[in-house]
Design a protein around this motif. Structure first.
Motif, PDB file in Angstrom:
ATOM      1  N   TRP A 109       0.837  -1.199   0.000  1.00 15.93           N
ATOM      2  CA  TRP A 109       0.000   0.000   0.000  1.00 15.93           C
ATOM      3  C   TRP A 109       0.868   1.244   0.000  1.00 15.93           C
ATOM      4  O   TRP A 109       1.915   1.298   0.643  1.00 15.93           O
ATOM      5  N   ASP A 110       0.395   2.238  -0.699  1.00 18.22           N
ATOM      6  CA  ASP A 110       1.048   3.544  -0.703  1.00 18.22           C
ATOM      7  C   ASP A 110      -0.026   4.590  -0.969  1.00 18.22           C
ATOM      8  O   ASP A 110      -0.720   4.524  -1.979  1.00 18.22           O
ATOM      9  N   SER A 111      -0.180   5.531  -0.047  1.00 18.21           N
ATOM     10  CA  SER A 111      -1.264   6.508  -0.174  1.00 18.21           C
ATOM     11  C   SER A 111      -1.094   7.397  -1.404  1.00 18.21           C
ATOM     12  O   SER A 111      -2.082   7.743  -2.065  1.00 18.21           O
ATOM     13  N   ALA A 158      -2.085   5.344  -4.369  1.00 15.51           N
ATOM     14  CA  ALA A 158      -3.541   5.241  -4.407  1.00 15.51           C
ATOM     15  C   ALA A 158      -4.158   6.527  -4.946  1.00 15.51           C
ATOM     16  O   ALA A 158      -5.145   6.496  -5.692  1.00 15.51           O
TER      17      ALA A 158
END
Length: 302
Positions: free
Chosen positions: A197-199, A202
Motif C-alpha cells: 500500500w502507498d497513499s 492510491a
C-alpha cells in the motif's frame, strides 16, 4: 458546440488519455503501490465517478453495458497496469495504441473490408514499426511487459468493437466499469501476497480512474458527435506523442532513436490506413460521416 469549446474539449480528452499512461507509470515506478491495487482503485474510482456523472445528468442510472465488455475492459486495465511495472510510459503508449488500431483494422479485414494499395503500405509499416521496437538490442523494452501491453491493446480493441453500436455510450461505459468491481475483488484476492500500500500511489490511481478515465471518456463523447470520422481518428494519433512528451517532462524518461523511428513507422502507417480512400477499413468507433447525437460510436483510446 462552437469551435473554441470543441477544440478545448477535444484537447482535454486527449490529454486525459495520455495522462493515464503517465499516472500509471508514475505510481508503479515511484511509489510502493502494487499493480493489482492500482488497477482495482482505478476501476472502482472510475465506476463511482461515472455513476455520479450519469446520476447528475439523467436523474437516474439505467441498466447498461454487459459482462463480456466488462471482462474486456478489466483485461485491458489489468494488463496495462502490470505492463507499466517495467515499461517506460512512451513505449507503453505506443505499444498500446498500435495494438488497438491494428486489432480493429484487422477485424475490418476479417469481416470483408478491403484496403487500397497505399493503405496496405501503411498497415505493413505499422507492423514493421512494432516489430522493430521489440527486436533485441540495448533499448529493447522488457519482453513480458511488452507482451502484456500488446494484450491490453487487443483487449481494448475488442472492447471498442463490441461497443461501437451503443446509443448511450456514457451510461454503457458506467455499466461496464461497475461490472468490473467484482472482477477486481477477485484479482485482489489472487494477488494478496504481493499487496503493498502507498497513499500517494492510491491517489494517482484515483486520479487515473475518476479524472483521466471517467472524465476523459465523458469529454470525448461530448466532442465526438461534432467531429468528422477522419478528424477524430487523426487527433487520436497524438496520444502516444503526448505521452512521450509527458514522459520526458514528468518522468525524466529518455526518448531513444529506436522509439522515434518506430513511432514514425507505426503512427505514420496508421495515418495512411485511416486517410486513404472513401471506403476505409473501420479503424475505431468512427463512422464515415459526422456523428449525430445518439448515433453509434465508441472510444478506442486508453
Amino acid at each position: 458546440m462552437s469551435s473554441i469549446p470543441l477544440t478545448l474539449t477535444t484537447l482535454l480528452a486527449l490529454f486525459a488519455f495520455a495522462g493515464n499512461s503517465l499516472l500509471c507509470r508514475l505510481a508503479l515506478q515511484h511509489t510502493l503501490i502494487d499493480a493489482s491495487s492500482f488497477t482495482s482503485i482505478r476501476l472502482i474510482s472510475g465506476a463511482a465517478m461515472l455513476w455520479l456523472i450519469v446520476r447528475c445528468r439523467n436523474g437516474y442510472v439505467r441498466q447498461a453495458g454487459n459482462w463480456t465488455s466488462a471482462l474486456a475492459l478489466f483485461t485491458y486495465a489489468a494488463c496495462f497496469s502490470i505492463a507499466y511495472v517495467s515499461l517506460p510510459a512512451a513505449v507503453g503508449a505506443l505499444l498500446l495504441f498500435g495494438a488497438v488500431q491494428i486489432t480493429m483494422i484487422g477485424y475490418g479485414l476479417w469481416t470483408g473490408e478491403r484496403l487500397r494499395r497505399l493503405q496496405i503500405v501503411g498497415l505493413v509499416s505499422a507492423f514493421i514499426g512494432l516489430i522493430g521496437l521489440l527486436l533485441p538490442g540495448l533499448s529493447t523494452p522488457p519482453l513480458q511487459g511488452s507482451v502484456l501491453m500488446l494484450g491490453a491493446g487487443i483487449a481494448w480493441g475488442i472492447y471498442s468493437l463490441r461497443g461501437r453500436r451503443m446509443n448511450h455510450p456514457v451510461q454503457a461505459t458506467a455499466g461496464n466499469f461497475g461490472r468490473t468491481v467484482p472482477l477486481v475483488m477477485i484479482l485482489s484476492l489472487m494477488t494478496q501476497t504481493d499487496f503493498t500500500w502507498d497513499s500517494l500511489g492510491a491517489g494517482y490511481a484515483i486520479i487515473s480512474g475518476a479524472i483521466a478515465s471517467a472524465g476523459g471518456y465523458v469529454l470525448w463523447y461530448k466532442a465526438l458527435p461534432q467531429l468528422h470520422a477522419t478528424q477524430a481518428a487523426t487527433v487520436q494519433l497524438s496520444v502516444p506523442i503526448l505521452a512521450a512528451v509527458g514522459a520526458i517532462g514528468v518522468l525524466n524518461e529518455p526518448i531513444t532513436l529506436r522509439l522515434g523511428l518506430t513511432s514514425i513507422a507505426v503512427l505514420g502507417g496508421i495515418a495512411l490506413v485511416i486517410h486513404r480512400g472513401r471506403n476505409e477499413v473501420y479503424s475505431g468507433q468512427l463512422q464515415p460521416q459526422p456523428l449525430k447525437n445518439n448515433q453509434n460510436y465508441r472510444l478506442e483510446i486508453k
